[in-house]
Design an enzyme around this catalytic site. Structure first.
Site, short mmCIF file in Angstrom:
data_model
loop_
_atom_site.label_atom_id
_atom_site.label_comp_id
_atom_site.label_asym_id
_atom_site.label_seq_id
_atom_site.Cartn_x
_atom_site.Cartn_y
_atom_site.Cartn_z
N ASP A 294 -1.54 8.42 -7.78
CA ASP A 294 -1.33 7.54 -8.39
C ASP A 294 -1.86 7.81 -10.04
O ASP A 294 -1.35 9.43 -10.00
CB ASP A 294 -1.83 6.64 -8.37
CG ASP A 294 -1.48 5.15 -8.61
OD1 ASP A 294 -0.32 5.08 -10.43
OD2 ASP A 294 -1.47 3.90 -8.79
N ASP A 407 7.61 3.26 -10.67
CA ASP A 407 7.20 2.33 -11.17
C ASP A 407 6.87 1.72 -11.98
O ASP A 407 7.81 2.26 -13.34
CB ASP A 407 5.31 2.56 -11.06
CG ASP A 407 4.26 1.06 -10.57
OD1 ASP A 407 5.03 0.31 -10.31
OD2 ASP A 407 3.35 0.92 -10.53
N GLU A 410 11.27 -2.63 -13.79
CA GLU A 410 12.36 -3.85 -14.11
C GLU A 410 13.20 -3.55 -15.06
O GLU A 410 13.49 -4.38 -14.88
CB GLU A 410 11.55 -5.44 -14.03
CG GLU A 410 10.01 -5.79 -12.54
CD GLU A 410 8.71 -4.36 -12.55
OE1 GLU A 410 8.51 -4.20 -11.55
OE2 GLU A 410 8.17 -3.93 -13.39
N GLU A 412 8.75 -3.47 -16.38
CA GLU A 412 7.99 -4.44 -17.07
C GLU A 412 8.17 -5.14 -17.96
O GLU A 412 7.60 -6.75 -18.12
CB GLU A 412 6.40 -3.88 -16.59
CG GLU A 412 5.54 -4.54 -16.91
CD GLU A 412 4.66 -4.44 -16.29
OE1 GLU A 412 3.39 -4.54 -16.83
OE2 GLU A 412 4.03 -4.20 -15.03
N ARG A 458 10.82 -0.62 -7.07
CA ARG A 458 9.90 -1.91 -7.04
C ARG A 458 11.08 -2.77 -7.56
O ARG A 458 11.05 -3.98 -7.23
CB ARG A 458 8.18 -2.24 -7.54
CG ARG A 458 8.06 -2.46 -8.97
CD ARG A 458 7.09 -2.43 -8.84
NE ARG A 458 6.84 -3.28 -10.82
CZ ARG A 458 6.29 -3.59 -11.13
NH1 ARG A 458 4.99 -3.52 -10.48
NH2 ARG A 458 5.49 -4.03 -12.29
N ASP A 475 3.27 -6.26 -6.22
CA ASP A 475 1.90 -6.61 -6.32
C ASP A 475 1.34 -7.93 -5.66
O ASP A 475 0.72 -8.50 -6.34
CB ASP A 475 1.33 -6.66 -8.20
CG ASP A 475 1.23 -5.47 -8.86
OD1 ASP A 475 2.10 -4.73 -8.13
OD2 ASP A 475 1.03 -5.30 -9.69
N HIS A 535 -1.46 0.15 0.54
CA HIS A 535 -1.98 0.90 -0.45
C HIS A 535 -2.89 -0.39 -1.19
O HIS A 535 -2.92 -1.35 -0.90
CB HIS A 535 -0.73 1.03 -1.54
CG HIS A 535 -0.71 1.06 -2.69
ND1 HIS A 535 -1.04 2.52 -3.63
CD2 HIS A 535 -0.76 -0.26 -4.21
CE1 HIS A 535 -1.23 2.61 -4.59
NE2 HIS A 535 -0.77 1.20 -4.83
#
Length: 806
Positions: A294, A407, A410, A412, A458, A475, A535
């Protein structure tokens, strides 16, 4: 997927809640003319032009171009080239029919309507059709009062999505449990229990209203883009998904190692910690195929370093040495990346100078604050930015990185005022992850053409599966409430083309201490979800090697079963690649006339053979499960048999979840649970679950090197076919080998055939033309299990189980 998601600047203003005043709507559309233009049909109406394009007998694309209004195309979904569709136009007074051997259109001139028919039944009908104002637009349809709707992307609403007004704006929901109306991966798509689907191909923000006002209407609402939609019809559920993925693209076959066990958490702080964790797996004898690192690979702190995109050598002093060490163990190294370049990162000035960031409309980088710091966003629609970002991926892939985790895609935080080269944030928002996956996928095809990419993300759009995206469910809360909706999410997304949707095993968000029962049940469920990847936030270790001895032993048992099922799972992946067939399949796919199954998610099919019923509550002693009709079902763990077509109640064991095998199924399994680097089908066990009510059974088993893209297309594969024929006096098992001309088939040189559920000891076993000696087969009367050792020639082998001497 991290604690970074706890604090969010959501920019709620980016979510457009579209409402329309009926007084402003166009309700008096007049038909003017219809004509054929090439392979398309043009319908001129008083307020614009309809362009209708039959793509094949099962897919029709309809677009509307409002008169006097400039429209921009934000379509990203379709990948299909139109075929030649023969149709005729028949005009009879007030009615026009566009007839073909597939979908038929029936058009009413006044009041103007378009209805879509298939197999002599109406699928859906434009009611008011296009309705527009200066700033908003809507497509309105009438639907049957008893239809059940699926789709809209990943949500937690129950299997029936009807009655919901679904915002179309990819956005993370941290710590969700048993209800989530808006999540990372939304889709402008719905599927009907009448076995058709409608896809609105517009990546902008909007709303999909599935009859929330109970008026038997579906509305699609958006602020921009060309009003357009695809109607897809199927003969059954599998055919419908096949046609939808023909339109939007099929998932490339992932590398075989992607179906193995991952070591992952948020996050490993150093090279030493990462190496020590991987070594624990080998010390404990738990198979491992990949480790995910990560955000600490590029910085010591959570905040302030995102966008460095370079090894933080204080913590990872010799990353190439670490990667090579893992490679020798058969373990791939996967790195996380994000599309945000912080103004405090080491690459900020480079990104500004090379003009790779989204702007404020005046050419300046658009900067804003979010959880990790003050940031800009890579403009993935800009060819320069794509080249710049890919060069970074290329550098690390050349270094030995085996896959990528994208990651926060979107994105985010995506302010409405931000401008991409192709449009505003709101106009392209839902396609951002889609374009990110395309960037990596196409980069591999250009610079690493012999490698299958691994792309974990995601957020995406309709059709992202064709770029190899492997999505996860965000999440999720580390709680029983978090486990409950995971089958629903994966089943729904599998129907929508995203067959690899999966969860963080064990749960991700929150929690003060390990719940051993929850952890065990989630990892047992994970055997039968597409990707096996524990995870979590680091305060509670996600890896099985850090659990107590009892929990670790149960996790190891589940992981070993996962590896032993690798031939079966990899074959499922091949079928998905060929036809779009989901890996996790709703029960109603196989029993669509059973209305009680249309919203059922207590159990699902894992491929053709397994029925799986996850345990999603603590302390349960028994569980009630429906077994579909038409087969005998065998408890995979106990061997007990049940007649299908009814509910059964079975006792629960903490050692496993309820799993049943459909009568007449073949299940190939490896004999050892080993890392995929040691995978081979030269020797394996082939289980057959005899069911005398099933007279004939057939199955195929695909195999290749697990690494090469287009192995099947290039003829670099092996195929074993299995068939069974039940008669009163014998059971015939035929194993055949299929391989490209000039090649050979190493698979199946040593097959241990295990036949379950025989009523009595056979009178004899014939392999080929000769009776096998007693040393070549064995009979277990208690388990009703026959074992026969078979060494298959290139032409295959015929095994006859003689029940009664002639």
């Amino acid at each position: 997927m991290k604690s970074k998601s706890i604090i969010r600047n959501l920019f709620v203003s980016a979510l457009i809640i579209l409402s329309f005043s009926l007084a402003a709507q166009q309700t008096s559309r007049q038909f003017n003319s219809i004509k054929v233009s090439g392979d398309n049909i043009e319908i001129q109406v008083s307020d614009g032009l309809y362009l209708i394009s039959p793509l094949n007998n099962n897919i029709v694309h309809t677009s509307f171009y409002p008169a006097g209004k400039e429209t921009k195309d934000f379509s990203f979904a379709a990948a299909m080239k139109a075929g030649k569709v023969d149709f005729t136009i028949v005009e009879e007074g007030n009615n026009i029919s566009v007839k073909s051997s597939g979908i038929i259109l029936k058009i009413t001139k006044a009041p103007f309507k378009i209805a879509y028919y298939y197999n002599n039944k109406m699928l859906i009908c434009e009611n008011k059709g296009f309705i527009g104002t200066d700033s908003l637009q809507m497509l309105n349809f009438s639907v049957d009062k008893d239809e059940i709707f699926y789709g809209g992307g990943a949500r937690v609403l129950g299997m029936n999505r009807r009655g919901n007004r679904l915002q179309l704006y990819n956005r993370a929901h941290y710590g969700y449990e048993t209800r989530s109306e808006l999540m990372n991966y939304t889709l402008p798509l719905f599927l009907s229990s009448k076995q058709y689907a409608v896809l609105f191909d517009n990546a902008g923000t909007g709303v999909l209203d599935l009859d929330s006002k109970q008026k038997n209407e579906v509305n699609y609402e958006s602020a921009s883009g060309i009003p357009n939609y695809y109607v897809i019809a199927g003969n059954d559920w599998y055919h419908l998904v096949d046609q939808y993925t023909l339109l939007t693209g099929r998932q490339p076959l992932p590398p075989r190692w992607a179906f193995g066990n991952f070591s992952s958490r948020f996050g490993y702080h150093s090279q030493a910690e990462t190496e020590a964790t991987v070594n624990r797996f080998f010390k404990d004898g738990i198979p491992l195929d990949a480790v995910i690192i990560d955000i600490y690979w590029f910085g010591k702190e959570i905040k302030g370093t995102m966008g460095n995109l370079a090894w933080y050598t204080d913590s990872f002093p010799k990353p190439e040495k670490m990667i090579k060490k893992f490679q020798k163990k058969g373990v791939k190294t996967i790195l996380v990346t994000e599309p945000f370049i912080l103004t405090t990162s080491s690459r900020w000035q480079e990104a500004v100078d090379k003009k790779v960031l989204a702007t404020d409309g005046n050419g300046n980088p658009y900067t804003y604050d979010f959880y990790f710091g003050n940031t800009g966003l890579i403009d993935l629609y800009n060819p320069k930015a794509r080249e710049w970002f890919w060069d970074i991926y290329k550098q690390f892939t050349s270094q030995g990185i085996g896959g990528w985790w994208g990651d926060l895609g979107e994105p985010e935080v995506h302010p409405s005022a931000l401008q991409h080269i192709s449009g505003s944030a709101d106009e392209v928002h839902n396609s951002y992850g889609h374009e990110w996956a395309r960037l990596i996928y196409e980069g591999y095809r250009k610079d690493f053409p012999e490698t299958r990419p691994f792309i974990l993300m995601r957020a995406g759009y309709a059709g992202s599966q064709r770029y190899g995206m492997i999505p996860w469910s965000g999440d999720v809360s580390r709680s029983w409430g978090g486990l409950v909706p995971q089958p629903e999410i994966s089943l729904q997304m599998g129907m929508q083309g995203l067959a690899y949707m999966h969860s963080d095993l064990g749960g991700f968000a929150g929690g003060d201490s390990i719940n051993n029962e929850l952890y065990t049940r989630w990892l047992q469920y994970g055997v039968f979800q597409p990707i096996y990847r524990p995870h979590a936030q680091e305060q509670i270790p996600a890896e099985p090697v850090f659990q107590n001895e009892t929990t670790k032993a149960r996790a190891k048992k589940a992981i070993e079963l996962r590896y032993r099922l690798m031939p079966y799972i990899y074959n499922m992946a091949f079928e998905n690649n060929q036809t779009g067939k989901p890996l996790m399949i709703p029960l109603f796919f196989n029993e669509s006339e059973n209305q009680s199954l249309m919203t059922y998610d207590k159990a699902y099919m894992w491929g053709d053979a397994f029925l799986v019923s996850p345990v999603k509550e603590p302390g349960l002693k028994e569980q009630t499960i429906y077994l579909p009709k038409g087969n005998i079902w065998t408890d995979f763990n106990t061997g007990a048999t049940y007649i299908g077509g009814t509910e059964i109640t079975v006792p629960l064991s903490i050692e496993h979840i309820p799993v049943f095998v459909k009568g007449g199924s073949f299940i190939p399994m490896t004999r050892k649970a080993e890392s995929s680097v040691n995978y081979s089908l030269e020797s394996f066990d082939l289980h057959y679950y005899s069911d005398t009510t099933i007279r004939e059974s057939r199955c195929k088993l695909y195999n290749d090197d697990g690494e090469s893209p287009y192995a099947y297309e290039n003829g670099n594969y092996e195929l074993l076919t299995f068939s069974a024929e039940e008669t009163d006096k014998s059971l015939l098992i035929n194993i055949k080998k299929i391989f490209p001309a000039g090649g050979s088939c190493k698979s199946g040189q040593d097959v241990r055939l295990k036949i379950h559920n025989l009523s009595k000891k056979p009178a004899g076993i014939k392999v080929g033309n000769s009776y096998a000696s007693p040393k070549e087969w064995s009979w277990n009367a208690f388990e009703k299990l026959l074992e026969v050792s078979v060494s298959c020639k290139d032409s295959g082998e015929l095994i006859e189980v003689v029940k009664t001497l002639y």
